[in-house]
Every structure is written in C-alpha cells, then in structure tokens.
Design an enzyme around this catalytic site. Structure first.
Site: not given
Ligand code: AP5
Ligand code: MG
Ligand code: ZN
Length: 222
Positions: A14, A89, A128, A162, A173
């Site tokens: 994402k 979410r 990552r 992270r 997660r």
């Molecule tokens: P990346 O692009 O970083 O993936 P992502 O989908 O952004 O994954 P996140 O881990 O950020 O998602 P998340 O939902 O767990 O975390 P968030 O920060 O939102 O890609 C991942 C890796 O793969 C990278 O190294 C990249 O280079 C590689 N990659 C990408 N595409 C690829 C491909 N096609 N092929 C190969 N490699 C690839 O949330 C964190 C925490 O915050 C949550 O757990 C929760 O506690 C809280 N939180 C955030 N938003 C909310 C909400 N709305 N409600 C409640 N709690 C929330």
């Molecule tokens: Mg992300």
C-alpha cells in the site's frame, strides 16, 4: 479531484504504491500508520495512547484514527485529491468516512485492493527498511538501493526499521486484518467501488496495473 483508498494486508505494498501514485498524479498520501508513528515519535497524547497497541499489532481505536483523518482531510493540499493508505480498517471507520466525506461535499472515486498471498507478506515485512530522511521504502530481498547504504531518492544514508516488523507482531496484524479489515472488500464491492489488482507481481508490474485502474476512474490526470 480523485480520492481513492488502497486496501490490503500488512506488507501488501500500500505504502509503496501510494508514494508512486502521489509522485505521478499529485494526490496526497494519507497513511494513518505513518501519522501514528509520527505521533509516537513526537510523544503526543495520541502517540502515547497508540504506542503499545501498535507494538502488539492490534488496531488503534476508531475514535483516534477517525479524528486524525477528519482533521487531515481539511488541509488545503487534499483539494487535489488523496490516497487513503491504511484507512479505513474497520466497518465503523468506513461508515465514519462516508459521513465525513458527505459532510465536506467530497466523495470516493474508487478502492484498489492489493491482493497478496499470506506467505509472501512475511518475507516482505521481515525485509522492509525505510530511508530515515525521505521515507522511501526498501526491501532486503525485493528492492535494495542501487548503491548499498545510500537512498536512491535523496542520497540519505540513514535507514530505519519498524518496531512492529517482526514475525510475531505480523501474526497479530494479519489476524486484525482478517477479523476487522477484510470485510471492507465486500463492503466496497457492494458499493460498486472495488478494483482488485494482483499484488504478487513485482513492484513495477503492480504499479502498471494500478495505473490501468486509475485510468478508468474519473478525474485522474496523467
Ligand atoms: P509496503 O508498501 O511498506 O507495504 P504496506 O502495505 O504499506 O504495509 P504496512 O506494513 O505498512 O501495512 P500495515 O497495514 O500493517 O501498517 P500501517 O503502517 O498501515 O511494502 C512492504 C515491503 O514489501 C517493503 O519492503 C516493500 O519494498 C516491499 N514490496 C512492496 N511491493 C512489493 C512487490 N510487489 N513485490 C515485492 N516486494 C514488494 O499500520 C501500522 C499500525 O498502525 C497498525 O498495526 C495499527 O496498530 C495502526 N493503525 C494504522 N492505521 C490504523 C487504522 N486505520 N485503524 C486502527 N489502527 C491503525
Ligand atoms: Mg504502509
Ligand atoms: Zn531518501
């Protein structure tokens, strides 16, 4: 103006795709995860409330994230359109978003679901790392900087990993994703907004697919 949601499990790509869409089309990336991490780093009240929840891999309360997004969407840079990355979410967040947008005379143009097999997520998350200066994302296996230890984008030499990127927290997660977030796929399908892309392909191929979808939505300019 184009407003979209990127939906998908942790590690789906994402953030990676949101940055690319933002660079291409000038839409603002609104990542609740990034905003919460910034709040934790700054030690704000929200940060204090969110820190341990995030480290456990659980969801922060709807009230907190809805508050953050509601405020952020009013900023002038969102006039051009925005990419919601990691929000909504839960169904409660999706409902709140609908109400919020209606009240501000804004709307959603589409929801792009990035589909990735569970086994692939572990490798993506474990590998990552991110440029500490500009936020560009990298991966030990899938996307190394062209010169080791130097950011392709800004030349920065410091990187961060992270606190929640370990296998144990990833399980929590993923569980939160399937319990709370996956129902949004049906929700947006029923609203006629859902577009799914194959997130198992490499980053450029996923981008091409995302661009194809964006081309079908009204309002996105090249
Ligand atoms: P990346 O692009 O970083 O993936 P992502 O989908 O952004 O994954 P996140 O881990 O950020 O998602 P998340 O939902 O767990 O975390 P968030 O920060 O939102 O890609 C991942 C890796 O793969 C990278 O190294 C990249 O280079 C590689 N990659 C990408 N595409 C690829 C491909 N096609 N092929 C190969 N490699 C690839 O949330 C964190 C925490 O915050 C949550 O757990 C929760 O506690 C809280 N939180 C955030 N938003 C909310 C909400 N709305 N409600 C409640 N709690 C929330
Ligand atoms: Mg992300
Ligand atoms: Zn950088």
């Amino acid at each position: 103006m184009t407003n979209i949601i990127l939906l998908g499990p942790p590690g789906a790509g994402k953030g990676t795709q949101a940055r690319r869409i933002s660079e291409r089309h000038g839409l603002v990336q609104l990542s609740t995860g990034d905003m919460l991490r910034a709040a934790v780093a700054a030690g704000t009240e929200v940060g204090l409330r969110a820190k341990e929840v995030m480290e456990r891999g659980e969801l922060v309360s709807d009230e907190i994230v809805i508050g953050i997004i509601s405020e952020r969407i009013d900023a002038p840079d969102c006039e051009k359109g925005f990419i919601l990355d990691g929000f909504p979410r839960t169904l409660a967040q999706a409902d709140a978003l609908d109400r919020l947008l209606a009240a501000k005379s804004k709307w959603l143009d589409g929801v792009i679901e990035i589909r990735v097999d569970d086994e692939a997520l572990v490798a993506r998350i474990a590998g990552r790392f991110t440029c500490a200066k500009c936020g560009e994302g990298y991966n030990d296996t899938f996307k190394r900087p062209k010169v080791d230890g130097v950011c392709d984008k800004c030349g920065g030499t410091e990187f961060s990993r992270r606190a929640d990127d370990n296998e144990e927290t990833l399980r929590a997660r993923l569980l939160a994703y399937y319990k709370e977030t996956a129902p949004l796929i049906g929700y947006y399908y029923a609203k006629g907004l859902l577009h799914s892309v194959d997130g198992m392909a490499d980053i450029d191929a996923v981008s091409a697919e995302v661009e194809r979808v964006l081309g079908t939505l009204a309002g996105v300019s090249g």
